[in-house]
Design a protein around this motif. Structure first.
Motif, PDB file in Angstrom:
ATOM      1  N   LYS A   1      27.151  47.253  36.070  1.00  0.00           N
ATOM      2  CA  LYS A   1      28.109  47.429  34.971  1.00  0.00           C
ATOM      3  C   LYS A   1      29.404  48.063  35.486  1.00  0.00           C
ATOM      4  CE  LYS A   1      28.599  49.616  30.452  1.00  0.00           C
ATOM      5  NZ  LYS A   1      27.979  50.495  29.456  1.00  0.00           N
ATOM      6  N   VAL A   2      29.275  49.066  36.347  1.00  0.00           N
ATOM      7  CA  VAL A   2      30.452  49.719  36.925  1.00  0.00           C
ATOM      8  C   VAL A   2      31.188  48.747  37.850  1.00  0.00           C
ATOM      9  CG1 VAL A   2      31.207  51.586  38.457  1.00  0.00           C
ATOM     10  CG2 VAL A   2      29.532  52.053  36.660  1.00  0.00           C
ATOM     11  N   ALA A   3      30.451  48.002  38.648  1.00  0.00           N
ATOM     12  CA  ALA A   3      31.074  47.000  39.530  1.00  0.00           C
ATOM     13  C   ALA A   3      31.851  45.980  38.704  1.00  0.00           C
ATOM     14  CB  ALA A   3      30.018  46.303  40.382  1.00  0.00           C
ATOM     15  N   ASP A   4      31.267  45.512  37.613  1.00  0.00           N
ATOM     16  CA  ASP A   4      31.967  44.553  36.738  1.00  0.00           C
ATOM     17  C   ASP A   4      33.241  45.162  36.169  1.00  0.00           C
ATOM     18  OD1 ASP A   4      30.072  42.544  37.159  1.00  0.00           O
ATOM     19  OD2 ASP A   4      28.922  43.071  35.352  1.00  0.00           O
ATOM     20  N   TYR A   5      33.187  46.433  35.806  1.00  0.00           N
ATOM     21  CA  TYR A   5      34.369  47.134  35.300  1.00  0.00           C
ATOM     22  C   TYR A   5      35.463  47.178  36.364  1.00  0.00           C
ATOM     23  CZ  TYR A   5      37.364  51.067  34.015  1.00  0.00           C
ATOM     24  OH  TYR A   5      38.441  51.871  33.762  1.00  0.00           O
ATOM     25  N   TYR A   6      35.109  47.511  37.605  1.00  0.00           N
ATOM     26  CA  TYR A   6      36.089  47.569  38.689  1.00  0.00           C
ATOM     27  C   TYR A   6      36.710  46.190  38.929  1.00  0.00           C
ATOM     28  CZ  TYR A   6      34.168  52.178  39.996  1.00  0.00           C
ATOM     29  OH  TYR A   6      33.762  53.485  40.011  1.00  0.00           O
ATOM     30  N   ILE A   7      35.901  45.159  38.825  1.00  0.00           N
ATOM     31  CA  ILE A   7      36.391  43.794  39.042  1.00  0.00           C
ATOM     32  C   ILE A   7      37.300  43.369  37.883  1.00  0.00           C
ATOM     33  CG2 ILE A   7      35.674  41.364  39.140  1.00  0.00           C
ATOM     34  CD1 ILE A   7      33.111  42.430  40.645  1.00  0.00           C
ATOM     35  N   LYS A   8      36.856  43.579  36.665  1.00  0.00           N
ATOM     36  CA  LYS A   8      37.611  43.121  35.497  1.00  0.00           C
ATOM     37  C   LYS A   8      38.847  43.977  35.216  1.00  0.00           C
ATOM     38  CE  LYS A   8      37.233  42.087  30.623  1.00  0.00           C
ATOM     39  NZ  LYS A   8      36.508  42.228  29.389  1.00  0.00           N
ATOM     40  N   SER A   9      38.681  45.295  35.242  1.00  0.00           N
ATOM     41  CA  SER A   9      39.767  46.180  34.838  1.00  0.00           C
ATOM     42  C   SER A   9      40.719  46.571  35.966  1.00  0.00           C
ATOM     43  CB  SER A   9      39.197  47.457  34.210  1.00  0.00           C
ATOM     44  OG  SER A   9      38.458  47.143  33.059  1.00  0.00           O
ATOM     45  N   HIS A  10      40.242  46.477  37.209  1.00  0.00           N
ATOM     46  CA  HIS A  10      41.068  46.919  38.337  1.00  0.00           C
ATOM     47  C   HIS A  10      41.278  45.832  39.381  1.00  0.00           C
ATOM     48  CE1 HIS A  10      41.406  51.063  37.017  1.00  0.00           C
ATOM     49  NE2 HIS A  10      40.164  50.962  36.626  1.00  0.00           N
ATOM     50  N   GLN A  11      40.900  44.616  39.057  1.00  0.00           N
ATOM     51  CA  GLN A  11      41.140  43.423  39.879  1.00  0.00           C
ATOM     52  C   GLN A  11      40.605  43.524  41.306  1.00  0.00           C
ATOM     53  OE1 GLN A  11      43.945  44.703  37.882  1.00  0.00           O
ATOM     54  NE2 GLN A  11      42.841  43.495  36.372  1.00  0.00           N
ATOM     55  N   PHE A  12      39.481  44.232  41.478  1.00  0.00           N
ATOM     56  CA  PHE A  12      38.831  44.228  42.784  1.00  0.00           C
ATOM     57  C   PHE A  12      38.149  42.883  42.972  1.00  0.00           C
ATOM     58  CE2 PHE A  12      39.588  48.694  42.784  1.00  0.00           C
ATOM     59  CZ  PHE A  12      39.549  49.066  44.117  1.00  0.00           C
ATOM     60  N   LEU A  13      38.077  42.440  44.204  1.00  0.00           N
ATOM     61  CA  LEU A  13      37.400  41.199  44.550  1.00  0.00           C
ATOM     62  C   LEU A  13      36.002  41.518  45.059  1.00  0.00           C
ATOM     63  CD1 LEU A  13      40.299  39.495  46.545  1.00  0.00           C
ATOM     64  CD2 LEU A  13      39.665  39.123  44.140  1.00  0.00           C
ATOM     65  N   ASP A  14      35.027  40.727  44.659  1.00  0.00           N
ATOM     66  CA  ASP A  14      33.661  40.869  45.161  1.00  0.00           C
ATOM     67  C   ASP A  14      33.585  40.124  46.490  1.00  0.00           C
ATOM     68  OD1 ASP A  14      30.964  40.933  45.686  1.00  0.00           O
ATOM     69  OD2 ASP A  14      30.394  39.709  43.958  1.00  0.00           O
TER      70      ASP A  14
ATOM     71  N   SER B   1      43.622  44.625  48.045  1.00  0.00           N
ATOM     72  CA  SER B   1      44.606  44.775  49.119  1.00  0.00           C
ATOM     73  C   SER B   1      45.662  45.810  48.743  1.00  0.00           C
ATOM     74  CB  SER B   1      45.285  43.437  49.419  1.00  0.00           C
ATOM     75  OG  SER B   1      46.221  43.118  48.412  1.00  0.00           O
ATOM     76  N   ALA B   2      46.277  46.365  49.770  1.00  0.00           N
ATOM     77  CA  ALA B   2      47.355  47.338  49.560  1.00  0.00           C
ATOM     78  C   ALA B   2      48.522  46.691  48.827  1.00  0.00           C
ATOM     79  CB  ALA B   2      47.799  47.925  50.897  1.00  0.00           C
ATOM     80  N   ASP B   3      48.831  45.440  49.157  1.00  0.00           N
ATOM     81  CA  ASP B   3      49.925  44.743  48.469  1.00  0.00           C
ATOM     82  C   ASP B   3      49.630  44.600  46.978  1.00  0.00           C
ATOM     83  OD1 ASP B   3      51.414  44.487  50.785  1.00  0.00           O
ATOM     84  OD2 ASP B   3      50.694  42.460  51.216  1.00  0.00           O
ATOM     85  N   ASP B   4      48.385  44.232  46.631  1.00  0.00           N
ATOM     86  CA  ASP B   4      48.004  44.135  45.221  1.00  0.00           C
ATOM     87  C   ASP B   4      48.107  45.487  44.528  1.00  0.00           C
ATOM     88  OD1 ASP B   4      47.507  41.416  45.365  1.00  0.00           O
ATOM     89  OD2 ASP B   4      45.326  41.621  45.450  1.00  0.00           O
ATOM     90  N   LEU B   5      47.672  46.547  45.227  1.00  0.00           N
ATOM     91  CA  LEU B   5      47.774  47.886  44.651  1.00  0.00           C
ATOM     92  C   LEU B   5      49.227  48.277  44.401  1.00  0.00           C
ATOM     93  CD1 LEU B   5      45.174  50.152  46.492  1.00  0.00           C
ATOM     94  CD2 LEU B   5      45.216  49.515  44.078  1.00  0.00           C
ATOM     95  N   LEU B   6      50.094  47.958  45.347  1.00  0.00           N
ATOM     96  CA  LEU B   6      51.503  48.287  45.181  1.00  0.00           C
ATOM     97  C   LEU B   6      52.090  47.553  43.977  1.00  0.00           C
ATOM     98  CD1 LEU B   6      54.075  49.719  46.076  1.00  0.00           C
ATOM     99  CD2 LEU B   6      54.461  47.843  47.684  1.00  0.00           C
ATOM    100  N   ASN B   7      51.810  46.270  43.845  1.00  0.00           N
ATOM    101  CA  ASN B   7      52.303  45.504  42.692  1.00  0.00           C
ATOM    102  C   ASN B   7      51.746  46.056  41.386  1.00  0.00           C
ATOM    103  OD1 ASN B   7      53.890  43.773  44.247  1.00  0.00           O
ATOM    104  ND2 ASN B   7      52.183  42.390  44.607  1.00  0.00           N
ATOM    105  N   TRP B   8      50.467  46.413  41.384  1.00  0.00           N
ATOM    106  CA  TRP B   8      49.859  47.021  40.201  1.00  0.00           C
ATOM    107  C   TRP B   8      50.566  48.332  39.854  1.00  0.00           C
ATOM    108  CZ3 TRP B   8      47.471  51.826  40.818  1.00  0.00           C
ATOM    109  CH2 TRP B   8      46.945  52.370  39.644  1.00  0.00           C
ATOM    110  N   PHE B   9      50.814  49.173  40.860  1.00  0.00           N
ATOM    111  CA  PHE B   9      51.433  50.473  40.616  1.00  0.00           C
ATOM    112  C   PHE B   9      52.841  50.324  40.048  1.00  0.00           C
ATOM    113  CE2 PHE B   9      53.951  54.161  42.042  1.00  0.00           C
ATOM    114  CZ  PHE B   9      53.283  55.152  41.334  1.00  0.00           C
ATOM    115  N   ILE B  10      53.595  49.393  40.564  1.00  0.00           N
ATOM    116  CA  ILE B  10      54.942  49.152  40.041  1.00  0.00           C
ATOM    117  C   ILE B  10      54.858  48.763  38.570  1.00  0.00           C
ATOM    118  CG2 ILE B  10      56.962  47.619  40.192  1.00  0.00           C
ATOM    119  CD1 ILE B  10      56.408  47.600  43.287  1.00  0.00           C
TER     120      ILE B  10
END
Length: 184
Positions: free
Chosen positions: A145-158, A169-178
């Motif tokens: 359930k937590v893994a699904d949350y990280y994937i859905k809400s924080h766009q982590f890749l499995d 990726s760091a690039d994805d994190l930077l775009n998200w942060f902006i």
């Protein structure tokens, strides 16, 4: 010339994060994890729904390749217990940070409730920028359930195919942060 350790870069990222959290008036701060914090984590984890073995964090206090940090909600500052905690390691070969331990220890309805990973990712992004890191792994999320949350809400890749290793990726994190900062 002495090379800067992961821990020292982590402390620098915490300083930047504290300035950011203050600027956006979040009402919390972060600081490096110490032995007292680990002891609190061990005690508080016993009361948690999640079985996280914080005894593992004791070793990270002394490893140059790791850094841990705690969140303190400003209203809770007089207390000594952390409101949230995270321990990370950084692989200097592939330049990827791994979240080893992560837990919200605050009360329901606090600023960290439902946002713990978000604020950790802000700190992690500042760290990755400083060390020119490639991205972040979450290894062995506490449950599916937590893994699904990280994937859905924080766009982590499995990246493992079984949700045991997640990546962003760091690039994805930077775009998200902006994008995240522009909404604030």
């Amino acid at each position: 010339m002495k090379s800067i350790t992961v821990r020292e870069n982590g402390i620098s990222a915490l300083e930047v994060a504290n300035r950011y959290f203050s600027t956006v008036n979040l009402g919390m701060s972060v600081s490096p994890m110490n032995q007292d914090d680990v002891d609190w984590c061990i005690a508080l984890a016993r009361e948690s729904d999640f079985d996280i073995d914080w005894r593992l964090a004791k070793m990270s206090l002394y490893a140059d390749s790791e850094f841990g940090f705690i969140f303190k909600i400003d209203a809770d500052i007089p207390t000594t217990k952390p409101d949230g905690t995270c321990v990370c390691s950084f692989n200097t070969i592939n330049h990827i940070l791994s979240i080893e331990l992560l837990q919200n220890l605050s009360k329901r309805g606090s600023i960290l409730d439902g946002k713990m990973l978000t604020y950790c990712l802000v700190i992690i992004l500042f760290f990755l920028i400083k060390v020119e890191g490639e991205g972040v792994y979450i290894q062995s999320p506490v449950n599916e359930k937590v893994a699904d949350y990280y994937i859905k809400s924080h766009q982590f890749l499995d990246v493992s195919g079984d949700k045991s290793i997640l990546f962003r990726s760091a690039d994805d994190l930077l775009n998200w942060f902006i994008s995240y900062s522009n909404r604030r």
